[in-house]
Design an enzyme around this catalytic site. Structure first.
Site, short mmCIF file in Angstrom:
data_model
loop_
_atom_site.label_atom_id
_atom_site.label_comp_id
_atom_site.label_asym_id
_atom_site.label_seq_id
_atom_site.Cartn_x
_atom_site.Cartn_y
_atom_site.Cartn_z
N ASP A 13 -4.45 2.56 2.55
CA ASP A 13 -4.95 1.23 2.15
C ASP A 13 -5.14 0.28 3.33
O ASP A 13 -5.01 -0.94 3.18
CB ASP A 13 -4.01 0.59 1.11
N LYS A 16 -10.06 1.29 5.03
CA LYS A 16 -11.02 2.33 5.46
C LYS A 16 -12.39 2.11 4.82
O LYS A 16 -13.42 2.21 5.49
CB LYS A 16 -10.47 3.72 5.10
N GLY A 17 -12.38 1.80 3.50
CA GLY A 17 -13.65 1.60 2.79
C GLY A 17 -14.49 0.53 3.44
O GLY A 17 -15.68 0.71 3.68
N ALA A 39 -7.20 8.38 -3.68
CA ALA A 39 -7.72 7.34 -2.79
C ALA A 39 -8.39 6.23 -3.61
O ALA A 39 -8.92 6.48 -4.69
CB ALA A 39 -8.74 7.95 -1.83
N GLY A 40 -8.35 5.02 -3.07
CA GLY A 40 -9.10 3.90 -3.65
C GLY A 40 -9.60 3.08 -2.48
O GLY A 40 -8.82 2.42 -1.80
N HIS A 41 -10.89 3.18 -2.19
CA HIS A 41 -11.48 2.51 -1.02
C HIS A 41 -12.36 1.36 -1.49
O HIS A 41 -13.34 1.57 -2.19
CB HIS A 41 -12.29 3.50 -0.18
N GLN A 223 -6.03 8.19 2.57
CA GLN A 223 -4.60 7.98 2.83
C GLN A 223 -4.39 7.57 4.30
O GLN A 223 -5.26 6.91 4.85
CB GLN A 223 -3.78 9.25 2.47
N THR A 238 1.39 12.76 0.84
CA THR A 238 0.43 13.41 -0.04
C THR A 238 0.32 14.87 0.39
O THR A 238 1.06 15.33 1.26
CB THR A 238 -0.93 12.66 -0.03
N ARG A 302 -0.50 -0.63 -8.67
CA ARG A 302 0.93 -0.91 -8.37
C ARG A 302 1.04 -1.90 -7.21
O ARG A 302 0.21 -1.87 -6.29
CB ARG A 302 1.64 0.39 -7.95
P1 GDP Z 1 -8.57 1.70 1.91
O1 GDP Z 1 -7.92 2.56 0.89
O2 GDP Z 1 -8.08 1.98 3.29
O3 GDP Z 1 -10.08 1.71 1.85
O4 GDP Z 1 -8.11 0.19 1.58
P2 GDP Z 1 -8.04 -0.49 0.13
O5 GDP Z 1 -9.42 -0.76 -0.33
O6 GDP Z 1 -7.15 0.29 -0.77
O7 GDP Z 1 -7.26 -1.82 0.47
C1 GDP Z 1 -7.73 -2.72 1.42
C2 GDP Z 1 -7.91 -4.09 0.72
O8 GDP Z 1 -8.01 -5.10 1.70
C3 GDP Z 1 -9.18 -4.20 -0.09
O9 GDP Z 1 -8.93 -5.04 -1.19
C4 GDP Z 1 -10.17 -4.86 0.86
O10 GDP Z 1 -11.19 -5.58 0.18
C5 GDP Z 1 -9.26 -5.79 1.60
N1 GDP Z 1 -9.63 -6.06 3.00
C6 GDP Z 1 -10.17 -5.23 3.91
N2 GDP Z 1 -10.25 -5.83 5.11
C7 GDP Z 1 -9.75 -7.08 4.96
C8 GDP Z 1 -9.51 -8.16 5.85
O11 GDP Z 1 -9.77 -8.11 7.04
N3 GDP Z 1 -8.95 -9.27 5.30
C9 GDP Z 1 -8.61 -9.38 4.00
N4 GDP Z 1 -8.06 -10.49 3.57
N5 GDP Z 1 -8.81 -8.37 3.13
C10 GDP Z 1 -9.36 -7.22 3.61
P1 IMO Z 2 -6.19 5.43 0.24
O1 IMO Z 2 -7.21 6.48 0.65
C1 IMO Z 2 -1.98 4.54 -0.39
C2 IMO Z 2 0.54 7.78 -1.88
C3 IMO Z 2 1.13 7.64 -3.27
C4 IMO Z 2 2.42 8.41 -3.10
C5 IMO Z 2 2.02 9.56 -2.16
C6 IMO Z 2 1.71 10.86 -2.88
O2 IMO Z 2 -6.70 4.45 -0.73
O3 IMO Z 2 -5.54 4.83 1.43
P2 IMO Z 2 -0.35 11.68 -4.34
O4 IMO Z 2 -0.91 11.13 -5.61
O5 IMO Z 2 -1.32 11.74 -3.22
O6 IMO Z 2 0.35 12.99 -4.55
O7 IMO Z 2 0.81 10.62 -3.95
O8 IMO Z 2 0.87 9.11 -1.48
N1 IMO Z 2 -0.93 7.66 -1.81
C7 IMO Z 2 -1.57 6.58 -1.31
N2 IMO Z 2 -1.08 5.41 -0.86
N3 IMO Z 2 -3.30 4.79 -0.34
C8 IMO Z 2 -3.81 5.96 -0.76
O9 IMO Z 2 -5.11 6.30 -0.58
C9 IMO Z 2 -2.93 6.92 -1.31
N4 IMO Z 2 -3.08 8.15 -1.85
C10 IMO Z 2 -1.85 8.59 -2.13
O10 IMO Z 2 1.34 6.30 -3.61
O11 IMO Z 2 3.34 7.61 -2.38
MG MG Z 3 -6.82 2.40 -0.90
#
Ligand code: GDP
Ligand code: IMO
Ligand code: MG
Length: 425
Positions: A13, A16-17, A39-41, A223, A238, A302
């Site tokens: 998190d 990356k997205g 993953a959730g990007h 991840q 993971t 979560r």
């Molecule tokens: P990923 O899994 O690595 O793609 O990251 P996630 O999307 O799960 O979580 C990153 C969160 O931070 C998302 O809600 C983005 O919109 C937000 N985000 C990304 N870059 C920035 C930043 O520079 N500042 C702020 N405030 N939010 C950001």
């Molecule tokens: P992105 O790509 C954050 C964590 C879960 C758990 C562990 C194992 O959005 O960064 P799994 O379901 O993979 O067997 O869970 O890994 N986890 C992540 N935490 N970002 C993710 O993906 C994750 N994908 C899995 O919370 O601790």
């Molecule tokens: Mg994510």
């Protein structure tokens, strides 16, 4: 044209997205190479927000082609609904999305097994998985009993799904879970399989041609290094190789084609799920970062645990990931913090160390050694160049570079595309 791998360098998190989306302005291909819909990007474009789970983030730029590589585990029901939503929102997929026939399929029994196993584990042993069936699917892959995307194209596919579901039902029930309705599974899987059929192909020659043609290719890690099956905080990890090494293994491109590895780190640290996290904050500061950073999981919703930037983790990730540059994210979240702390080492059993120990009990005993850093106390989100940043913010970035030995080439000060500084200092 470069072949760039982008990897999360903390516990996921990191943003990356967003960075994939920014860099895709100049990319021909975006390739996912491991993980699944755990993953959730997130990508924010104007007033639109997209959360992508299996689809490479390049799908949002019309000129970009996207590959779901052999290293993924694909929940085909989840992917169908993700793609349907994208199509409803005006995204075109034809001729742009290619799914490897070698990628493994996450079936409903994998999810049931994941949930049942987690439910049975006692507190302290739970991994806190996303319950997306990731571990059980990779287990079947290693056990050589998995079904792959290419199997969808075979006449006996649904018979094999039925047989496997019957076998797995015995295990699910023996663990105290509820057996799956085989007819329902067959119906759901048939529908998803039919929807996805046109996208399934051998992606390896496609990517080799792209390498030969010297196309710009981005490999989108999921991840983060600390969740890597080998290098992460095992067993709280993971089940895939989240580092740059996963890219050739999970896509079929030659390792020596990769010429750039960008590590993505937040200006602080978060973790979702269980497991060690040395710089975790349990006080008001942790709550402040969580609130300002909107730190809730993009997949499961979560709350994410929050803590200070851990330079030990970053250095370790850079070492095992071959990271040549950082994308430093969410600097704006620290805008109102008076004193920022950075962990520069751990103290454990009377000793000072600066690498991540494999032993979980040792890691649990590690006490972070902090250096204090004066905050800048003003907004950074509107800044569009290095020169516009407050002096203290510049110093914080320079400090992270110095302490990790890796330059920051991208700085993010907000979720939108425009809040991204490509640094050329
Ligand atoms: P990923 O899994 O690595 O793609 O990251 P996630 O999307 O799960 O979580 C990153 C969160 O931070 C998302 O809600 C983005 O919109 C937000 N985000 C990304 N870059 C920035 C930043 O520079 N500042 C702020 N405030 N939010 C950001
Ligand atoms: P992105 O790509 C954050 C964590 C879960 C758990 C562990 C194992 O959005 O960064 P799994 O379901 O993979 O067997 O869970 O890994 N986890 C992540 N935490 N970002 C993710 O993906 C994750 N994908 C899995 O919370 O601790
Ligand atoms: Mg994510």
């Amino acid at each position: 044209m470069s072949k760039t791998v982008l990897i999360g360098s903390q516990w996921g998190d990191e943003g990356k997205g967003k960075i994939i989306d920014v860099l895709t302005a100049n990319a021909d291909w975006v390739v996912r190479y491991q993980g699944g819909n755990n993953a959730g990007h997130t990508v924010e474009i104007g007033d639109q927000k997209y959360v992508l789970h299996l689809t490479p983030s390049g799908i949002l730029r019309e000129e970009c082609k996207c590959v779901i590589g052999n290293g993924l585990v694909v929940d085909i029901i989840g992917l169908q609904s993700e793609l349907t939503e994208l199509v409803d929102r005006g995204i075109k997929l034809d001729g742009r999305l290619f799914i490897s026939d070698r990628a493994h399929i996450v079936l409903p029994y994998h999810k049931a097994l994941d949930g049942t196993k987690e439910g049975k584990l006692e507190a302290g042993k739970k991994i806190g998985t996303t319950k997306r069936g990731i571990g059980p699917c990779y287990m079947d892959k290693a056990d050589r009993i998995g079904l792959r995307m290419g199997d969808i194209l075979e006449a006996d596919f649904i018979d094999r799904v039925r047989e496997m579901t019957a076998d797995k039902n015995i295990i699910i029930e023996s663990m105290g879970g509820e057996a799956l309705d085989i007819d329902q599974v067959a119906a759901d899987i048939t529908e998803a399989a039919n929807y996805l059929k046109p996208f399934i192909c051998d992606t390896i020659p496609l990517l080799h041609k792209a390498v030969q043609d010297n196309d710009e290719i981005l490999f989108e890690g999921a991840q983060g290094v600390m969740l890597d099956i080998d290098f992460g905080t095992y067993p709280f990890v993971t089940s895939s190789s989240t580092g740059a090494g996963g890219a050739p293994a999970g896509s079929g491109i030659p390792p020596n084609a990769i010429d750039r590895v960008i590590g993505i780190v937040k200006a602080y640290t978060t973790r979702v799920g269980e497991g060690p996290f040395p710089t975790e904050l349990f006080d008001e500061m942790g709550a402040h970062i969580a609130k300002v950073g909107h730190e809730f999981g993009a997949t499961t919703g979560r709350p994410r645990r929050c803590g200070w930037f851990d330079a030990v983790v970053a250095k370790y990730s850079a070492m095992v990931g071959g990271i040549n540059e950082w994308a430093l994210m969410k600097l704006d979240v620290l805008d109102a913090v008076e004193t920022i702390k950075v962990c520069v080492g751990y103290e454990v059993d009377g000793e000072k160390i600066d690498t991540v120990p494999a032993s979980l009990s040792k890691l649990a005993r590690c006490k972070p050694i902090y250096e204090d850093f004066k905050g800048w106390n003003c907004p950074t989100t509107g800044c569009t160049s290095w020169d516009e940043l407050p002096e203290q913010a510049k110093k914080y970035v320079a400090y992270i570079e110095e302490i990790t030995g890796v330059k920051v080439s991208i700085l993010s000060v907000g979720p939108k595309r425009a809040s991204t500084l490509l640094l050329d200092r």
